[in-house]
Write an enzyme that holds these catalytic residues in place. Structure first.
Site, PDB file in Angstrom:
ATOM      1  N   CYS A   1       0.840  -1.204   0.000  1.00  0.00           N
ATOM      2  CA  CYS A   1       0.000   0.000   0.000  1.00  0.00           C
ATOM      3  C   CYS A   1       0.874   1.254   0.000  1.00  0.00           C
ATOM      4  O   CYS A   1       1.987   1.251   0.536  1.00  0.00           O
ATOM      5  CB  CYS A   1      -0.899   0.044   1.230  1.00  0.00           C
ATOM      6  SG  CYS A   1      -2.117  -1.267   1.352  1.00  0.00           S
ATOM      7  N   ASP A   2       0.347   2.309  -0.578  1.00  0.00           N
ATOM      8  CA  ASP A   2       0.999   3.608  -0.474  1.00  0.00           C
ATOM      9  C   ASP A   2      -0.072   4.682  -0.620  1.00  0.00           C
ATOM     10  O   ASP A   2      -1.043   4.502  -1.360  1.00  0.00           O
ATOM     11  CB  ASP A   2       2.063   3.794  -1.554  1.00  0.00           C
ATOM     12  CG  ASP A   2       2.910   5.020  -1.291  1.00  0.00           C
ATOM     13  OD1 ASP A   2       3.849   4.924  -0.478  1.00  0.00           O
ATOM     14  OD2 ASP A   2       2.626   6.095  -1.862  1.00  0.00           O
ATOM     15  N   SER A   3       0.115   5.774   0.102  1.00  0.00           N
ATOM     16  CA  SER A   3      -0.864   6.865   0.067  1.00  0.00           C
ATOM     17  C   SER A   3      -0.199   8.178  -0.311  1.00  0.00           C
ATOM     18  O   SER A   3       0.937   8.447   0.096  1.00  0.00           O
ATOM     19  CB  SER A   3      -1.548   7.022   1.429  1.00  0.00           C
ATOM     20  OG  SER A   3      -2.264   5.855   1.787  1.00  0.00           O
TER      21      SER A   3
ATOM     22  N   GLY B   1      -3.004   3.546  -2.905  1.00  0.00           N
ATOM     23  CA  GLY B   1      -2.821   2.471  -3.858  1.00  0.00           C
ATOM     24  C   GLY B   1      -2.735   1.147  -3.126  1.00  0.00           C
ATOM     25  O   GLY B   1      -2.153   1.055  -2.045  1.00  0.00           O
TER      26      GLY B   1
END
Length: 213
Positions: free
Chosen positions: A77-79, A114
């Site tokens: 995950c990435d924000s 994501g």
């Protein structure tokens, strides 16, 4: 079923645990600026939502390639916060965080998270795919003293967009439009839909209940 979270975020881990999932954590070694630059070299300028997905994929692939992630589902995950058309990750320092909040106060942004999933199970599908979930965030019109006091806590330096909704930054988020958990860093509905694509129901991620004697 082994489930691996390729993220160092305590908020993501806490969110999954609160939903009954107990993932193993393996932190990636991805150089985020380098990964973004490489993607832009290959694909051209990226939209903020695309940046989040590219980085989520890079983290997931980095961890999924390790022996420790064999026979497991791996989630990366990435924000990033989209504000005035640009993607903002973690601020570089306190001055950067203060300057960001002075621009954001009283306005709105879009928090993109994501999610990339790789099915590394021995009897799995081998699938590798992802999705970006997006939530509109409305910020309070806070004054300089509130901004400086918040930044002095150190929290904004470690989170995308220089704010949290589930921590010390909560009082400065007046409302959101969309999935709350996505702002924390992992959209549970988005993850559930990814799992469904490879034939896994959400309850299969939860540990089997132990019988009391």
């Amino acid at each position: 079923m082994r489930f691996v979270l390729a993220s160092a975020s305590p908020a993501r881990l806490a969110t999954l645990r609160s939903a009954g999932v107990q993932p193993e954590v393996l932190v990636s070694d991805v150089d985020e600026p380098a990964a973004t630059a490489e993607a832009e070299k290959r694909y051209g300028a990226l939209e903020p939502a695309g940046v989040a997905l590219i980085l989520a994929r890079a983290k997931c692939e980095d961890v999924a390639g390790r022996d420790e992630a064999d026979d497991a589902l791996v989630l990366g995950c990435d924000s990033v916060l989209e504000f005035e058309g640009a993607a903002h990750g973690k601020p570089s320092d306190s001055s950067d965080a203060i300057a960001r909040w002075q621009r954001m106060r009283g306005k709105s942004g879009i928090l993109h998270s994501g999610h990339w999933l790789i099915d590394n199970r021995d009897d799995g599908t081998g699938a590798t795919f992802g999705v970006t979930a997006s939530t509109v965030v409305h910020f309070a019109d806070i004054d300089d003293a509130e901004i400086e006091a918040y930044v002095a806590t150190g929290e904004p330096l470690y989170v995308a967009g220089a704010f949290t909704v589930d921590g010390l930054g909560g009082p400065f988020v007046t409302s959101i439009e969309g999935d709350y958990h996505n702002v924390v860093g992992v959209s549970l509905p988005a993850l559930r839909e990814l799992l469904q694509e490879i034939g896994i129901s959400w309850h299969e991620l939860r540990p089997a209940p132990t019988e009391s004697v």
